[in-house]
Design an enzyme around this catalytic site. Structure first.
Site, mmCIF file in Angstrom:
data_model
loop_
_atom_site.group_PDB
_atom_site.id
_atom_site.type_symbol
_atom_site.label_atom_id
_atom_site.label_comp_id
_atom_site.label_asym_id
_atom_site.label_seq_id
_atom_site.Cartn_x
_atom_site.Cartn_y
_atom_site.Cartn_z
ATOM 1 N N GLY A 250 -17.225 -56.475 -33.131
ATOM 2 C CA GLY A 250 -16.312 -55.338 -33.275
ATOM 3 C C GLY A 250 -15.510 -55.476 -34.546
ATOM 4 N N LYS A 251 -14.710 -54.480 -34.827
ATOM 5 C CA LYS A 251 -13.899 -54.494 -36.053
ATOM 6 C C LYS A 251 -13.048 -55.744 -36.113
ATOM 7 C CE LYS A 251 -13.713 -50.545 -38.596
ATOM 8 N NZ LYS A 251 -14.688 -49.667 -38.066
ATOM 9 N N ARG A 252 -12.442 -56.077 -34.955
ATOM 10 C CA ARG A 252 -11.484 -57.172 -34.955
ATOM 11 C C ARG A 252 -12.114 -58.518 -35.265
ATOM 12 N NH1 ARG A 252 -8.286 -57.277 -30.047
ATOM 13 N NH2 ARG A 252 -7.109 -55.364 -30.070
ATOM 14 N N ASP A 253 -13.275 -58.765 -34.639
ATOM 15 C CA ASP A 253 -13.828 -60.109 -34.836
ATOM 16 C C ASP A 253 -14.781 -60.190 -36.017
ATOM 17 O OD1 ASP A 253 -15.413 -58.560 -33.335
ATOM 18 O OD2 ASP A 253 -15.774 -59.992 -31.743
ATOM 19 N N GLY A 254 -14.528 -59.441 -37.029
ATOM 20 C CA GLY A 254 -15.210 -59.751 -38.279
ATOM 21 C C GLY A 254 -16.076 -58.659 -38.878
#
Ligand code: GLU
Length: 493
Positions: A250-254
């Site tokens: 996802g966006k958050r994890d990279g």
């Protein structure tokens, strides 16, 4: 309607210009590119810009820059001149030709409904608790298609079976099919239609793409059949999973803007190496590969079916391994490009010292921006300016020096050290000789009481390279100056 006639392997990467390219997109491009290069085939960059509402200005440039940076070059692309265009918005007349062919053969019809009519049909289906299917409402006498109405595909209602190169035999029943739109009322084709036409016209032999397209594959197969064209091989790539190894990245994890990795100091060849291994590996223990290795080793058989993890620690490790393999000159250039101005603006900054500390820095970092961290921790300044420190820190923590006269004794030790170092010829002032000359004296009075203050006088840091290495980097003059300064400090009341 001519198909490029050739038996060579042709692959393509077909991004939509709807924003930043993420690692997932690049990995898709990479596999397609590797397969083309391995087979001396052709790799196409095709811009799929038929959804004008979702288009983001600057995306095409960003896509090109991202691919160029990681080392993926295309044989045909949006800038290819004098041939067929590789941007969908410039191919509208081509889609129209195919659309007319489908109308003629009874496979396409103009959608006569207004939005309101469609909405009420949908509502009715909802009330009756059945799925809304457009094919249940095919008009008996559709109007002539004049481009102002959507053009729909008259889908066959049957089961499709197909073979995916990585996923094996797949199948979907008629419930997966409806009369989907081929050309929208704005004149642009849908993805479902345009890519079929393009892949065929461009002679694409292998489609690499993410697993989210499996559910639409029956639509594609129905179109290949209706158009009477052969389909390319379908190669579904495994999803890229986040850190937890479960959820899709996802966006958050990279899943950040791909070019940020460039700014962080990841080497393009390391990035390529890393991405290639998310979802494929050639077997065996080796994990560090050059571009040439990857081209040689890549194959479709060893593409995984289950998701591959996006593991930043692994990326860091791979990057470090590639950094180690650079030539000295390349390492110097790399280090210099990441050294912050804060260091470069120091009065004592020198390229000569930068060169000498390059191997030390490379050993310590995973990526360029770690150099900024090193600077913040004070691990670099002292190479270019006198360290400032408290003289009490010059004492080794398990010092054997009696506390009574400690300043005097320590300064005598350091004076002796200065004398020993002074006797070494400038040309022989290297870490091995320095160590050899100092060792007997250090052994005699207690190693820590010589080596610690020597290292500390040179660096002013709790942690740093060993004193012999530091002395070699600084050279005879500077080394003597710094140790003499420590002697002065110890003598001060
Ligand atoms: N334009 C599609 C996308 O960006 C391409 C999918 C495909 O490779 O066919 O997802």
């Amino acid at each position: 309607m001519e198909k490029e006639n050739s038996s060579k392997i042709v692959t393509r990467f077909a991004p939509s210009p709807t924003g930043f390219l993420h690692v997932g997109g690049i990995r898709t491009a990479l596999y397609a590119w590797l397969w083309a290069r391995k087979n001396n085939g052709q790799f196409i960059l095709r811009i799929e810009d038929t959804d004008k509402e979702r288009e983001v200005a600057g995306s095409i440039e960003h896509i090109k820059k991202s691919l160029e940076w990681v080392g993926i070059c295309w044989d045909k692309g949006p800038d290819t001149e004098g041939e067929i265009p590789y941007i969908q918005s410039k191919r509208l007349d081509i889609y129209k030709k195919y659309a007319e062919k489908l109308i003629e053969s009874g496979f396409a019809y103009a959608d006569p409904y207004t939005e309101e009519e469609l909405e009420s049909l949908r509502k009715k289906a909802e009330e009756e608790k059945r799925p809304f299917l457009f094919r249940d409402h095919r008009p008996e006498n559709p109007p002539v298609w004049d481009g102002t109405k959507p053009l729909r595909f008259k889908t066959p209602i049957k089961t499709f079976k197909w073979q995916d190169v990585t996923r094996g035999n797949l199948e979907a029943g008629p419930e997966a099919l409806d009369d989907f739109i081929l050309i929208k009322s704005d004149g642009y084709p849908t993805y479902n239609f345009a890519h079929i036409v393009d892949d065929y016209e461009m002679g694409v032999t292998h489609i690499m793409r993410a697993d989210e397209f499996i559910s639409s594959t029956p639509k594609f197969l129905a179109l290949y059949e209706a158009l009477g064209i052969e389909r390319p091989e379908l190669v579904t790539l495994p999803p890229i999973l986040g850190k937890d190894g479960k959820k899709k990245l996802g966006k958050r994890d990279g899943a950040k803007d791909f070019l940020e990795y460039k700014n962080d100091g990841y080497l393009p060849e390391a990035m390529m190496n890393f991405l290639a291994l998310i979802g494929w590996n050639p077997g065996g223990e080796e994990e560090i590969f050059t571009k040439e290795d990857l081209i040689k080793l890549f194959n479709l058989k060893q593409i995984h079916t289950s998701g591959g993890q996006f593991n930043t620690e692994k990326l860091d490790w791979i990057n470090h391994e590639h950094l180690k393999r650079l030539s000295l000159a390349q390492k110097e250039e790399y280090v210099l490009s990441f050294l912050p101005d804060e260091i470069k603006n120091l009065k004592g900054f020198s390229l000569d010292i930068t060169k000498k500390i390059t191997p030390i820095i490379i050993e310590r970092i995973k990526k360029g921006i770690d150099i900024i961290e090193m600077t913040k921790k004070g691990e670099l300044n002292y190479f270019f300016e006198n360290p400032s420190y408290d003289k009490d820190n010059l004492f080794f923590k398990s010092s054997k020096i009696p506390t009574q006269n400690k300043y005097q004794i320590q300064s005598e030790y350091l004076n002796k050290l200065v004398n020993i170092l002074n006797d070494i010829e400038e040309e022989s002032f290297n870490k091995d000789i320095i160590k050899e000359k100092i060792w007997p004296f250090a052994d005699e009075v207690g190693r820590g009481d010589i080596l610690w203050p020597m290292r500390y006088a040179l660096s002013g840091q709790e942690k740093s390279p060993d004193p012999f290495q530091l002395a070699e980097i600084f050279g005879k003059k500077e080394t003597l100056a710094r140790i003499s300064l420590a002697v002065e400090k110890l003598k001060m009341l």
